[in-house]
Design a protein around this motif. Sequence first.
Motif, PDB file in Angstrom:
ATOM      1  N   SER A  73       0.826  -1.205   0.000  1.00 49.64           N
ATOM      2  CA  SER A  73       0.000   0.000   0.000  1.00 49.64           C
ATOM      3  C   SER A  73       0.860   1.255   0.000  1.00 49.64           C
ATOM      4  O   SER A  73       0.553   2.244  -0.673  1.00 49.64           O
ATOM      5  CB  SER A  73      -0.925   0.010   1.233  1.00 49.64           C
ATOM      6  N   ILE A  74       1.941   1.215   0.754  1.00 47.96           N
ATOM      7  CA  ILE A  74       2.842   2.378   0.832  1.00 47.96           C
ATOM      8  C   ILE A  74       3.478   2.645  -0.533  1.00 47.96           C
ATOM      9  O   ILE A  74       3.537   3.787  -1.009  1.00 47.96           O
ATOM     10  CB  ILE A  74       3.922   2.147   1.904  1.00 47.96           C
ATOM     11  N   ILE A  75       3.933   1.578  -1.189  1.00 45.79           N
ATOM     12  CA  ILE A  75       4.562   1.735  -2.513  1.00 45.79           C
ATOM     13  C   ILE A  75       3.536   2.281  -3.512  1.00 45.79           C
ATOM     14  O   ILE A  75       3.831   3.187  -4.306  1.00 45.79           O
ATOM     15  CB  ILE A  75       5.147   0.400  -2.999  1.00 45.79           C
ATOM     16  N   ALA A  76       2.323   1.714  -3.479  1.00 44.76           N
ATOM     17  CA  ALA A  76       1.283   2.157  -4.412  1.00 44.76           C
ATOM     18  C   ALA A  76       0.936   3.627  -4.195  1.00 44.76           C
ATOM     19  O   ALA A  76       0.684   4.362  -5.155  1.00 44.76           O
ATOM     20  CB  ALA A  76       0.041   1.284  -4.257  1.00 44.76           C
ATOM     21  N   LYS A  77       0.934   4.057  -2.936  1.00 44.83           N
ATOM     22  CA  LYS A  77       0.655   5.459  -2.653  1.00 44.83           C
ATOM     23  C   LYS A  77       1.764   6.359  -3.200  1.00 44.83           C
ATOM     24  O   LYS A  77       1.493   7.450  -3.735  1.00 44.83           O
ATOM     25  CB  LYS A  77       0.498   5.672  -1.139  1.00 44.83           C
ATOM     26  N   GLU A  78       3.000   5.921  -3.105  1.00 40.87           N
ATOM     27  CA  GLU A  78       4.115   6.693  -3.673  1.00 40.87           C
ATOM     28  C   GLU A  78       3.957   6.815  -5.191  1.00 40.87           C
ATOM     29  O   GLU A  78       4.226   7.879  -5.779  1.00 40.87           O
ATOM     30  CB  GLU A  78       5.447   6.018  -3.338  1.00 40.87           C
ATOM     31  N   ILE A  79       3.506   5.736  -5.820  1.00 43.83           N
ATOM     32  CA  ILE A  79       3.277   5.776  -7.265  1.00 43.83           C
ATOM     33  C   ILE A  79       2.155   6.766  -7.593  1.00 43.83           C
ATOM     34  O   ILE A  79       2.269   7.576  -8.530  1.00 43.83           O
ATOM     35  CB  ILE A  79       2.935   4.370  -7.799  1.00 43.83           C
ATOM     36  N   GLU A  80       1.071   6.704  -6.823  1.00 46.22           N
ATOM     37  CA  GLU A  80      -0.043   7.627  -7.061  1.00 46.22           C
ATOM     38  C   GLU A  80       0.408   9.082  -6.927  1.00 46.22           C
ATOM     39  O   GLU A  80       0.040   9.946  -7.741  1.00 46.22           O
ATOM     40  CB  GLU A  80      -1.187   7.336  -6.089  1.00 46.22           C
ATOM     41  N   ASN A  81       1.195   9.361  -5.901  1.00 47.38           N
ATOM     42  CA  ASN A  81       1.693  10.733  -5.707  1.00 47.38           C
ATOM     43  C   ASN A  81       2.565  11.173  -6.883  1.00 47.38           C
ATOM     44  O   ASN A  81       2.505  12.321  -7.329  1.00 47.38           O
ATOM     45  CB  ASN A  81       2.493  10.830  -4.404  1.00 47.38           C
ATOM     46  N   LEU A  82       3.374  10.244  -7.380  1.00 48.76           N
ATOM     47  CA  LEU A  82       4.258  10.567  -8.499  1.00 48.76           C
ATOM     48  C   LEU A  82       3.439  10.869  -9.761  1.00 48.76           C
ATOM     49  O   LEU A  82       3.826  11.710 -10.586  1.00 48.76           O
ATOM     50  CB  LEU A  82       5.211   9.397  -8.748  1.00 48.76           C
ATOM     51  N   LEU A  83       2.289  10.189  -9.894  1.00 44.54           N
ATOM     52  CA  LEU A  83       1.457  10.366 -11.081  1.00 44.54           C
ATOM     53  C   LEU A  83       0.414  11.472 -10.917  1.00 44.54           C
ATOM     54  O   LEU A  83      -0.431  11.661 -11.810  1.00 44.54           O
ATOM     55  CB  LEU A  83       0.744   9.048 -11.411  1.00 44.54           C
ATOM     56  N   ALA A  84       0.444  12.159  -9.775  1.00 45.33           N
ATOM     57  CA  ALA A  84      -0.512  13.255  -9.566  1.00 45.33           C
ATOM     58  C   ALA A  84      -0.356  14.320 -10.641  1.00 45.33           C
ATOM     59  O   ALA A  84      -1.323  15.004 -11.004  1.00 45.33           O
ATOM     60  CB  ALA A  84      -0.317  13.870  -8.177  1.00 45.33           C
ATOM     61  N   ASN A  85       0.868  14.448 -11.156  1.00 48.48           N
ATOM     62  CA  ASN A  85       1.142  15.377 -12.254  1.00 48.48           C
ATOM     63  C   ASN A  85       1.871  14.609 -13.362  1.00 48.48           C
ATOM     64  O   ASN A  85       2.286  13.451 -13.182  1.00 48.48           O
ATOM     65  CB  ASN A  85       2.004  16.551 -11.778  1.00 48.48           C
ATOM     66  N   ASP A  86       2.010  15.239 -14.493  1.00 48.03           N
ATOM     67  CA  ASP A  86       2.741  14.590 -15.579  1.00 48.03           C
ATOM     68  C   ASP A  86       4.216  14.400 -15.195  1.00 48.03           C
ATOM     69  O   ASP A  86       4.798  15.237 -14.481  1.00 48.03           O
ATOM     70  CB  ASP A  86       2.666  15.444 -16.846  1.00 48.03           C
ATOM     71  N   LEU A  87       4.782  13.281 -15.640  1.00 51.49           N
ATOM     72  CA  LEU A  87       6.203  13.035 -15.401  1.00 51.49           C
ATOM     73  C   LEU A  87       7.016  14.008 -16.254  1.00 51.49           C
ATOM     74  O   LEU A  87       6.853  14.061 -17.481  1.00 51.49           O
ATOM     75  CB  LEU A  87       6.556  11.591 -15.749  1.00 51.49           C
ATOM     76  N   THR A  88       7.882  14.767 -15.596  1.00 50.05           N
ATOM     77  CA  THR A  88       8.550  15.873 -16.297  1.00 50.05           C
ATOM     78  C   THR A  88      10.002  15.608 -16.668  1.00 50.05           C
ATOM     79  O   THR A  88      10.575  16.340 -17.469  1.00 50.05           O
ATOM     80  CB  THR A  88       8.490  17.148 -15.426  1.00 50.05           C
ATOM     81  N   ASP A  89      10.605  14.581 -16.050  1.00 46.17           N
ATOM     82  CA  ASP A  89      12.019  14.344 -16.384  1.00 46.17           C
ATOM     83  C   ASP A  89      12.344  12.857 -16.263  1.00 46.17           C
ATOM     84  O   ASP A  89      11.546  12.054 -15.776  1.00 46.17           O
ATOM     85  CB  ASP A  89      12.940  15.176 -15.483  1.00 46.17           C
ATOM     86  N   GLN A  90      13.525  12.517 -16.670  1.00 43.36           N
ATOM     87  CA  GLN A  90      13.955  11.119 -16.686  1.00 43.36           C
ATOM     88  C   GLN A  90      14.111  10.562 -15.268  1.00 43.36           C
ATOM     89  O   GLN A  90      13.888   9.374 -15.037  1.00 43.36           O
ATOM     90  CB  GLN A  90      15.275  10.990 -17.460  1.00 43.36           C
ATOM     91  N   ILE A  91      14.467  11.400 -14.325  1.00 45.11           N
ATOM     92  CA  ILE A  91      14.628  10.941 -12.933  1.00 45.11           C
ATOM     93  C   ILE A  91      13.296  10.430 -12.387  1.00 45.11           C
ATOM     94  O   ILE A  91      13.229   9.357 -11.769  1.00 45.11           O
ATOM     95  CB  ILE A  91      15.175  12.083 -12.058  1.00 45.11           C
ATOM     96  N   GLN A  92      12.221  11.182 -12.627  1.00 47.45           N
ATOM     97  CA  GLN A  92      10.902  10.748 -12.170  1.00 47.45           C
ATOM     98  C   GLN A  92      10.478   9.456 -12.867  1.00 47.45           C
ATOM     99  O   GLN A  92       9.870   8.570 -12.256  1.00 47.45           O
ATOM    100  CB  GLN A  92       9.876  11.854 -12.437  1.00 47.45           C
ATOM    101  N   GLU A  93      10.767   9.348 -14.150  1.00 44.91           N
ATOM    102  CA  GLU A  93      10.401   8.140 -14.885  1.00 44.91           C
ATOM    103  C   GLU A  93      11.127   6.917 -14.328  1.00 44.91           C
ATOM    104  O   GLU A  93      10.526   5.843 -14.159  1.00 44.91           O
ATOM    105  CB  GLU A  93      10.719   8.331 -16.372  1.00 44.91           C
TER     106      GLU A  93
END
Length: 614
Positions: free
Chosen positions: A301-321
């Motif tokens: 659940s913790i990992i999935a929440k981190e993914i959701e937070n990361l996808l709250a906005n468009d991925l803007t750079d290679q580090i986020q990807e």
Amino acid sequence: MRILLIDDDESLMEVLADNLIKQHYAVDIANDGEMGWEFILLFNYDLVVLDWMLPDVEGVSLCQRIRTKGYKMPILLLTARDRANDKVMGLDAGADDYVVKPFDFEELTARIRALLRRDIHVASSILKWQNLSLNPKTHEVSHQDQLLPLTPKEYGLIELFIRHPQQVFSPGAIINNLWAGEDPPGEEAVRTHIKGLRQKLKAAGMTKDTIQTVYGVGYRLKAIEKTESHSVKSNQSDISERIKAAWATFKNVTQERITVLEQLTGAISQNQVNREIHDSAKSAAHKLAGSLGGFGFPQGSIIAKEIENLLANDLTDQIQEQQLIRLVNSLQIEIQHQPFVDHAINSLGKTISLLLIEREIISENLSLTKRLIKDAEQWGIKIQTAARFKRAREIIAANPPTIILLQIVFPDGEDLAFLEEIHQQIPLLPIAVVINNAQFNDRLELVRRGASLVLQHSLATSEIFTSLTQMVKNLGSETKIMIVDDDPQILLSLKISLQPWGFIIKTLEQPEEFWEILESFNPDLLVLDIEMPEVNGIEICQVLRSDHRWQQLPVLFLTVHHDQKTQHQAFAVGADDYIYKPILGAELANRIINRLQRSRILKSGGLAVSDSDF
């Protein structure tokens, strides 16, 4: 109805009291905050009129204290402070209305009547117990649609018992409730009215012992007998099988959601990300964050929440990807290498938090403590110990336990004072007492001070734990909980985790059917998710609170959203509690019980019925 006026302006309060008494209200006056608080602890008030500027405490602080302790009666702030931010502060502190001095007496009493009407309307729904129905508006009681010809005091008795079906009332407590404001009779009058009520209940077709005599203590409604077909271990086994079956049903759904996330990472590698893939992955991450913890994967659940937070906005750079790709891989590993395990059963099952208090550590006490700690785990009981009252208070303040077990060596003043203190602070928290060679007078005094159960020191641990678990099971007995969430995984895991506590659970996956199910099920508490398609939990709560019939229904939000903005929105529309997913079944059950206890404090007000009421 009973009103409390808290103001140090005696002449003003006397005039206001005279006006209210002429309108047939019972009125008490307190000249400072501490006296007002003592009155609130002693009596059930239908409304409090509270000045801001008191000699010992600010009225806003007292208002917050009243709400913090779970009292729900309407509060009207009466003050000379007329700035806009003062009004905001007062209403945010828990006040229901705000009147500025100088005021018009007719307008003030009209506002008081309006607050009382609103509160009566909310709290006056039909009360039921077995085949008995009680209408607080008409003061009528019926059994299987047959109206019972009760006297005012007999009505007052049955209302008192139905509102508190598990509580034993001493003759003194009954007198305090039914003869408030009148010259109290002797205990013989109570026995006479009990006898008359029993005869009328029997004539209507109920058993003679519907109202039980608890010898040496008082009276209560007969406990509803439930057959126990399984031992604690077999119950745990049954829970285990149901959870395993649920996981087998939804395991593929979980994998499908992870596949959606992997599709996004694949699209990133090929530089083919589009809005549809991005939004689908965000939705899948949100559902995984809410459901995995309920099936024994809290880290998932913790990992999935981190993914959701990361996808709250468009991925803007290679580090986020790259971060997203690592998180999705970690989530897949978490599911593959942590199959459904026993601790998932434990997290969903019924765990009782017990605070064991020993005032003096002597060999006999220590022996019992060791035995209780040794056997606690197999009973699903988590024990904390406190050798001093100061430490016990700290534990209770930080995280109230499900139940308290207080060992008493000598029933002296300090032991009894602590028992009474905790009972007054948290009236519905069960307190069991272990004592040696308890005589009748000892038992009577313990029950009067707030003990729910008196146990002999010589009992086996199995007998003690059986008694304690039965008490806890009754906390949620027959309480109806409605849960709204668009994820069937979450609904099933919540239903499984809460049923062992005695709750009656109704789940709803389609929010658009909310109103129809709400009115037919008539829940005692509502659990809402926030993020749902078509209509979200915030909007559902707004609709609920816009209807006067549901303004006092406890609402608990259960969500993966941790941000302050969403929390503020939830409380602004009428939430009573806000809980993060994932949550252990026992913790959620305790939060529900605590919220219901506060709600029942409201409903327990205004029980006294005098002859003049008819």
